[in-house]
Write an enzyme that holds these catalytic residues in place. Sequence first.
Site, PDB file in Angstrom:
ATOM      1  N   ASP A  67       0.812  -1.226   0.000  1.00  0.00           N
ATOM      2  CA  ASP A  67       0.000   0.000   0.000  1.00  0.00           C
ATOM      3  C   ASP A  67       0.843   1.273   0.000  1.00  0.00           C
ATOM      4  OD1 ASP A  67       0.959  -0.381   2.582  1.00  0.00           O
ATOM      5  OD2 ASP A  67      -1.002  -0.837   3.433  1.00  0.00           O
ATOM      6  N   HIS A 137      -7.295  -4.762  10.106  1.00  0.00           N
ATOM      7  CA  HIS A 137      -6.982  -4.542   8.686  1.00  0.00           C
ATOM      8  C   HIS A 137      -5.669  -5.202   8.293  1.00  0.00           C
ATOM      9  CE1 HIS A 137      -4.843  -0.561   9.795  1.00  0.00           C
ATOM     10  NE2 HIS A 137      -3.915  -1.210   9.130  1.00  0.00           N
TER      11      HIS A 137
HETATM   12  C1  GLP Z   1      -0.478   0.105   8.744  1.00  0.00           C
HETATM   13  C2  GLP Z   1      -0.202  -0.603   7.388  1.00  0.00           C
HETATM   14  C3  GLP Z   1      -0.318  -2.074   7.525  1.00  0.00           C
HETATM   15  C4  GLP Z   1       0.305  -2.494   8.834  1.00  0.00           C
HETATM   16  C5  GLP Z   1      -0.552  -2.028   9.977  1.00  0.00           C
HETATM   17  C6  GLP Z   1       0.053  -2.282  11.347  1.00  0.00           C
HETATM   18  O1  GLP Z   1      -1.386   1.112   8.678  1.00  0.00           O
HETATM   19  N1  GLP Z   1      -0.956  -0.170   6.267  1.00  0.00           N
HETATM   20  O2  GLP Z   1       0.305  -2.701   6.413  1.00  0.00           O
HETATM   21  O3  GLP Z   1       0.397  -3.879   8.909  1.00  0.00           O
HETATM   22  O4  GLP Z   1      -0.946  -0.714   9.809  1.00  0.00           O
HETATM   23  O5  GLP Z   1       1.116  -1.437  11.614  1.00  0.00           O
HETATM   24  P1  GLP Z   1       2.178  -1.669  12.762  1.00  0.00           P
HETATM   25  O6  GLP Z   1       3.002  -2.823  12.352  1.00  0.00           O
HETATM   26  O7  GLP Z   1       2.987  -0.405  12.821  1.00  0.00           O
HETATM   27  O8  GLP Z   1       1.431  -1.911  14.001  1.00  0.00           O
END
Ligand code: GLP
Length: 243
Positions: A67, A137
């Site tokens: 993304d 998500h």
């Molecule tokens: C973000 C990304 C995701 C990621 C998620 C968790 O917004 N778009 O790909 O897996 O949120 O993030 P983190 O690993 O910093 O907790």
Amino acid sequence: MFNIIIKENYAQVSSEAFRIMRETIRKENPVLGLATGSSPIGLYKKMIADHNTNGTSYKNVTTFNLDEYIGLPKNHDQSYWTFMHENLFDNINVKEENIHIPEGDVEDEEAECQKYEELLNQYEIDLQILGIGTDGHIGFNEPGTPFDSVTHIAELEEQTRTDNARFFDDDIEAVPTHAITMGLVSIMRAKKIIVIATGENKADAVYGMIKGEKSVDCPASILQDHPDVTVILDTKAASKVEA
Ligand code: GLP
């Protein structure tokens, strides 16, 4: 089918993810699906250290990122383009032309989604790395995203923008409202998937993914239908599935 691995701490979680990554990058022309966020940073550090110490080469590796924020130019310090270059690509010998990240600062975002989807369809991802949002998500496929979604424009949930505000000087207003994300179909097409999650704030989402009802309310629950998902957790993120 989930293979669940629970480790004491983030360092061990990252080592476990790297062990699987190493098998993939030994293949002839590996295709990696990569994620941003804090979860995969330890894995990327291990890939860089291994490249420096053992000379593991990425010259035949192709990458696809999940993304990108809409509205941030590539060189913005919080764009996912910058994140990936700083945390991985600039430190290994992957070829720039083999790196694929959706472009979020374009005139026609719909056309960009189509272009990315067409490109993705020419490849088969050998290993997809995923983190998980506190709302379940994956990529930026927020709750409510249809399970048959392909690359699309996503409106970010308030929760997601709040979670990510830490990267924008804690200013939620500075967090983009939309992103381009690979769809759930493309993620499910990957041959093998690793989900990395650590910390107490991921425990509910991890529970929803593994033990919850398969539903668009928790996008990660679609992974229940994938034949080869390894979920690597620390004890805190695993606390609700273990109970
Ligand atoms: C973000 C990304 C995701 C990621 C998620 C968790 O917004 N778009 O790909 O897996 O949120 O993030 P983190 O690993 O910093 O907790």
